[in-house]
Scaffold this motif. Structure first.
Motif, mmCIF file in Angstrom:
data_model
loop_
_atom_site.group_PDB
_atom_site.id
_atom_site.type_symbol
_atom_site.label_atom_id
_atom_site.label_comp_id
_atom_site.label_asym_id
_atom_site.label_seq_id
_atom_site.Cartn_x
_atom_site.Cartn_y
_atom_site.Cartn_z
ATOM 1 N N LEU A 6 0.833 -1.193 0.000
ATOM 2 C CA LEU A 6 0.000 0.000 0.000
ATOM 3 C C LEU A 6 0.871 1.247 0.000
ATOM 4 O O LEU A 6 0.574 2.224 -0.682
ATOM 5 C CB LEU A 6 -0.902 -0.044 1.230
ATOM 6 N N LEU A 10 0.552 4.336 -2.589
ATOM 7 C CA LEU A 10 0.271 5.699 -2.137
ATOM 8 C C LEU A 10 1.407 6.637 -2.504
ATOM 9 O O LEU A 10 1.175 7.773 -2.920
ATOM 10 C CB LEU A 10 0.048 5.705 -0.622
ATOM 11 N N ASP A 82 -5.868 -1.478 -0.723
ATOM 12 C CA ASP A 82 -6.622 -0.433 -0.017
ATOM 13 C C ASP A 82 -7.848 -1.039 0.655
ATOM 14 O O ASP A 82 -8.163 -0.742 1.808
ATOM 15 C CB ASP A 82 -7.095 0.648 -0.997
ATOM 16 N N GLU A 85 -6.865 -3.262 3.645
ATOM 17 C CA GLU A 85 -6.360 -2.476 4.774
ATOM 18 C C GLU A 85 -7.498 -1.715 5.450
ATOM 19 O O GLU A 85 -7.553 -1.611 6.680
ATOM 20 C CB GLU A 85 -5.272 -1.515 4.292
ATOM 21 N N LEU B 6 -5.985 -11.252 8.898
ATOM 22 C CA LEU B 6 -6.857 -11.090 7.734
ATOM 23 C C LEU B 6 -6.076 -11.569 6.523
ATOM 24 O O LEU B 6 -5.021 -11.034 6.215
ATOM 25 C CB LEU B 6 -7.265 -9.621 7.595
ATOM 26 N N LEU B 135 -14.258 1.925 -2.623
ATOM 27 C CA LEU B 135 -13.178 2.842 -2.267
ATOM 28 C C LEU B 135 -13.357 4.192 -2.944
ATOM 29 O O LEU B 135 -12.957 5.218 -2.399
ATOM 30 C CB LEU B 135 -11.838 2.231 -2.660
ATOM 31 N N MET B 143 -5.211 11.267 -2.368
ATOM 32 C CA MET B 143 -5.461 10.006 -1.682
ATOM 33 C C MET B 143 -5.942 10.213 -0.253
ATOM 34 O O MET B 143 -6.682 9.415 0.280
ATOM 35 C CB MET B 143 -4.190 9.161 -1.676
ATOM 36 N N TYR B 147 -9.072 8.505 1.309
ATOM 37 C CA TYR B 147 -8.967 7.664 2.488
ATOM 38 C C TYR B 147 -10.033 8.028 3.502
ATOM 39 O O TYR B 147 -10.645 7.170 4.100
ATOM 40 C CB TYR B 147 -7.574 7.811 3.115
ATOM 41 N N LEU B 150 -13.287 6.671 2.067
ATOM 42 C CA LEU B 150 -13.451 5.222 1.993
ATOM 43 C C LEU B 150 -13.569 4.604 3.375
ATOM 44 O O LEU B 150 -14.080 3.505 3.521
ATOM 45 C CB LEU B 150 -12.323 4.594 1.197
#
Lengths: 115, 157
Positions: A6, A10, A82, A85, B6, B135, B143, B147, B150
């Motif tokens: 990520l 970014l 994304d 996360e 995860l 997203l 971004m 962020y 999202l």
């Protein structure tokens, strides 16, 4: 499957020139020279941006004679990292709250309303 | 230290594992009692769930509505497929943003584990188009802004 981190994605997206390169490639494949044309920077500078984007998994470059045309990576921006996360962060918050609820029950000092 | 793992399982599933210091009965109840769900299934800080409908029987309806108190909100609907208290919950759910995402099929199990409970949740990995919709990455807006947006839309139910 996206394997780049990520952070790399970014970082690659943090630069306006690189975002403009991606926007141009969204219209179709382009050579380094074509990508460099709109920018007041040297072709080597554009090549460095392309290297960053390639390493971030956002674009692919193939060899065509002396040319190195670029195109968007098919899944470069599909945001799997994304998504995962963001999912992880949301779930961690959820379960931290659930820990507190469960602990309160165990202590017999439950804030839980019984039915 | 995060106790949560995860992992993707192939390109179709996500498997989440988490341990809790409580019995399977208690953890199962926290996943099926609307009054409890409303207290923890909230995702990032700042969100609340003013509407929580949860009928934990086969065919029972699920509806969760979240709001950030600033005009932002979305909701989730679903149906229970099978329940085996306190061991297993199988259900489908979809987010409405406001268009519904494809159904997410989720199996959650609770296994006694050293005085606590190991929860394993296996869910469908949304396809790329759905992830992108979730997203809604707006590169032109930066971004960081994406962020922030999202965070409210990644399906943390």
């Amino acid at each position: 499957m996206q394997t780049t981190s990520l952070d790399a994605t970014l970082g690659a997206l943090s630069d306006p020139t690189r975002r403009a390169i991606l926007a141009r490639l969204a219209q179709g494949e382009a050579t380094v020279g074509e990508l460099a044309a709109p920018f007041p920077i040297s072709q080597p500078a554009v090549s460095r941006h392309i290297k960053v984007l390639t390493e971030a998994g956002l674009i692919l470059q193939r060899v065509d004679g002396t040319k190195r045309p670029c195109r968007l990576a098919p899944h470069g921006l599909d945001s799997l990292e994304d998504y995962l996360e963001t999912l992880r962060r949301g779930l961690e918050k959820n379960y931290e709250r659930l820990d507190l609820i469960l602990a309160a029950r165990n202590d017999g000092a439950s804030p839980i309303r019984r039915k | 230290m995060s106790k949560l793992t995860l992992d993707t399982d192939g390109d179709r599933y996500v498997v989440v594992k988490r341990r809790f210091a409580a019995s399977p009965e208690a953890v199962y109840r926290a996943h099926t009692d609307p009054e409890l769900i409303q207290q923890w299934m909230l995702g990032p800080e700042g969100w609340t769930m003013p509407v929580c409908q949860c009928e934990p029987v086969a065919g029972g309806k699920i509806r969760y509505e979240w709001t950030n108190g600033e005009g932002g909100g979305f909701y989730l609907t679903g149906e229970f497929i099978a329940l085996d208290p306190p061991h297993r919950i199988e259900h489908v759910e979809r987010m409405h943003m406001p268009n519904p995402t494809p159904d997410n099929h989720i199996v959650t199990t609770f296994v006694a584990d050293g005085g606590g409970t190991l929860m394993t949740m296996r869910m469908t990995l949304p396809d790329a188009a759905t992830r992108e919709a979730m997203l809604a990455t707006g590169m032109d807006r930066g971004m960081e802004a994406s962020y922030q947006r999202l965070e409210g839309t990644a399906g943390w139910a």
